[in-house]
Design an enzyme around this catalytic site. Structure first.
Site, PDB file in Angstrom:
ATOM      1  N   GLY A 281      -9.432  13.180 -85.198  1.00 43.12           N
ATOM      2  CA  GLY A 281     -10.228  11.980 -85.482  1.00 43.12           C
ATOM      3  C   GLY A 281      -9.508  10.805 -84.870  1.00 43.12           C
ATOM      4  O   GLY A 281      -9.152  10.850 -83.702  1.00 43.12           O
ATOM      5  N   GLU A 282      -9.261   9.786 -85.656  1.00 43.17           N
ATOM      6  CA  GLU A 282      -8.545   8.608 -85.178  1.00 43.17           C
ATOM      7  C   GLU A 282      -7.385   8.355 -86.127  1.00 43.17           C
ATOM      8  O   GLU A 282      -7.594   7.975 -87.278  1.00 43.17           O
ATOM      9  CB  GLU A 282      -9.524   7.424 -85.125  1.00 43.17           C
TER      10      GLU A 282
ATOM     11  N   CYS B  63      -4.490  17.447 -83.470  1.00 43.12           N
ATOM     12  CA  CYS B  63      -4.714  16.216 -82.711  1.00 43.12           C
ATOM     13  C   CYS B  63      -4.320  14.970 -83.503  1.00 43.12           C
ATOM     14  O   CYS B  63      -3.139  14.724 -83.707  1.00 43.12           O
ATOM     15  CB  CYS B  63      -6.161  16.202 -82.236  1.00 43.12           C
TER      16      CYS B  63
ATOM     17  N   ARG C 134       0.330   8.590 -78.290  1.00 37.18           N
ATOM     18  CA  ARG C 134      -1.121   8.633 -78.518  1.00 37.18           C
ATOM     19  C   ARG C 134      -1.859   8.572 -77.186  1.00 37.18           C
ATOM     20  O   ARG C 134      -1.481   7.802 -76.299  1.00 37.18           O
ATOM     21  CB  ARG C 134      -1.575   7.445 -79.392  1.00 37.18           C
TER      22      ARG C 134
ATOM     23  N   ILE D 117      -9.074  16.563 -76.628  1.00 36.43           N
ATOM     24  CA  ILE D 117      -9.889  15.347 -76.639  1.00 36.43           C
ATOM     25  C   ILE D 117      -8.992  14.155 -76.978  1.00 36.43           C
ATOM     26  O   ILE D 117      -8.533  14.017 -78.105  1.00 36.43           O
ATOM     27  CB  ILE D 117     -11.031  15.446 -77.678  1.00 36.43           C
ATOM     28  N   ARG D 118      -8.724  13.340 -75.977  1.00 33.89           N
ATOM     29  CA  ARG D 118      -7.817  12.193 -76.160  1.00 33.89           C
ATOM     30  C   ARG D 118      -6.593  12.599 -76.985  1.00 33.89           C
ATOM     31  O   ARG D 118      -6.243  11.969 -77.986  1.00 33.89           O
ATOM     32  CB  ARG D 118      -8.561  11.005 -76.803  1.00 33.89           C
TER      33      ARG D 118
ATOM     34  N   HIS E 282      -8.114  21.434 -80.323  1.00 37.32           N
ATOM     35  CA  HIS E 282      -9.085  21.555 -81.414  1.00 37.32           C
ATOM     36  C   HIS E 282      -9.660  22.972 -81.560  1.00 37.32           C
ATOM     37  O   HIS E 282     -10.765  23.233 -81.087  1.00 37.32           O
ATOM     38  CB  HIS E 282     -10.262  20.600 -81.159  1.00 37.32           C
TER      39      HIS E 282
ATOM     40  N   GLU F 164     -11.013  24.183 -84.079  1.00 39.27           N
ATOM     41  CA  GLU F 164     -12.207  24.113 -84.933  1.00 39.27           C
ATOM     42  C   GLU F 164     -13.476  23.840 -84.123  1.00 39.27           C
ATOM     43  O   GLU F 164     -14.580  23.976 -84.634  1.00 39.27           O
ATOM     44  CB  GLU F 164     -12.018  23.058 -86.047  1.00 39.27           C
TER      45      GLU F 164
HETATM   46  N1  GLN Z   1      -6.562   9.720 -79.824  1.00 40.96           N
HETATM   47  C1  GLN Z   1      -6.742   9.977 -81.221  1.00 40.96           C
HETATM   48  C2  GLN Z   1      -5.726   9.236 -82.071  1.00 40.96           C
HETATM   49  O1  GLN Z   1      -4.940   8.533 -81.575  1.00 40.96           O
HETATM   50  C3  GLN Z   1      -6.685  11.454 -81.494  1.00 40.96           C
HETATM   51  C4  GLN Z   1      -7.843  12.154 -80.838  1.00 40.96           C
HETATM   52  C5  GLN Z   1      -8.338  13.361 -81.552  1.00 40.96           C
HETATM   53  O2  GLN Z   1      -7.998  13.615 -82.721  1.00 40.96           O
HETATM   54  N2  GLN Z   1      -9.209  14.096 -80.923  1.00 40.96           N
HETATM   55  O3  GLN Z   1      -5.725   9.346 -83.246  1.00 40.96           O
END
Ligand code: GLN
Length: 201
Positions: free
Chosen positions: A55-56, A87, A116, A145-146, A180, A182
């Site tokens: 997530g974030e 992540c 990050r 993903i990021r 990920h 999941e």
């Molecule tokens: N870039 C996100 C963060 O800094 C993490 C990305 C993700 O969980 N897919 O939290």
């Protein structure tokens, strides 16, 4: 519920502040576990394991602090609660975070340093087959993903790397992934985690 009152099916909590928690619930249940969304301290009671989802990370830690979960989750994991972090969850667990928000607080329990979004904006998302230790040779689909880039590892075991950087690490009863599982239909890592959660320390 104390440990002796448990059934033979693991009860895994999934931190549900924001992010990809529903996908972990689906994968864990498909892997044979019972699940519970964790939104308050009382939800930690009687768990065999916990998932910190993607997530974030900045939002996730801010919400954890707001609902009074940061300290109880830290204590539970420090006390040996099996933990799967993916992540953003890995960032929340990491001891050192680069490029976080200035006031970003985390759990600081996993002996790694992460950057990050360290794979760069131009490759925000990508997929790569990974060789993961213990997965008996068959590659695992790594969905990034990021993702955080692991720049330093301390006293952890590296389970997989991508282009020379660790992407899966283990420290005691903590497993942390840059990718990920999941979001795939491959349940091997969730099954493995459910087994770890049920292996009493
Ligand atoms: N870039 C996100 C963060 O800094 C993490 C990305 C993700 O969980 N897919 O939290």
């Amino acid at each position: 519920m104390n440990r002796s009152a448990r059934t033979d099916r693991a009860l895994i909590g999934v931190l549900a502040m924001q992010g990809a928690f529903a996908e972990h619930v689906r994968a864990l249940e498909a892997a044979g576990a019972r699940t519970r969304l964790v939104r308050a301290q009382a939800d930690l009671e009687g768990l065999d394991g916990i998932v910190l989802p993607g997530g974030e990370s900045t939002t996730m830690t801010m919400l954890m602090e707001r609902v009074g979960l940061l300290e109880p989750v830290r204590e539970a994991i420090r006390g040996g609660l099996a933990t799967l972090a993916t992540c953003a969850g890995m960032i929340v667990l990491a001891r050192d975070v680069t490029d976080g928000m200035p006031e970003q607080k985390g759990l600081g329990l996993l002996d790694i340093g992460v950057r990050r979004n360290g794979y760069g904006r131009q490759v925000e998302s990508f997929e790569s087959p990974l060789h993961i230790e213990g997965m008996n040779g068959k590659e695992f689909p790594g969905v990034f993903i990021r993702s955080p880039l692991v720049e330093r590892t301390g006293d952890v075991k590296v389970l997989a790397t991508y282009e020379g950087h660790p992407v899966a690490v283990r420290q005691d009863r903590i497993v942390a992934l840059c990718f990920h599982p999941e979001l795939t239909s491959d349940l091997r890592l969730h099954r493995e985690f459910v087994r770890l959660a049920m292996a009493r320390p």
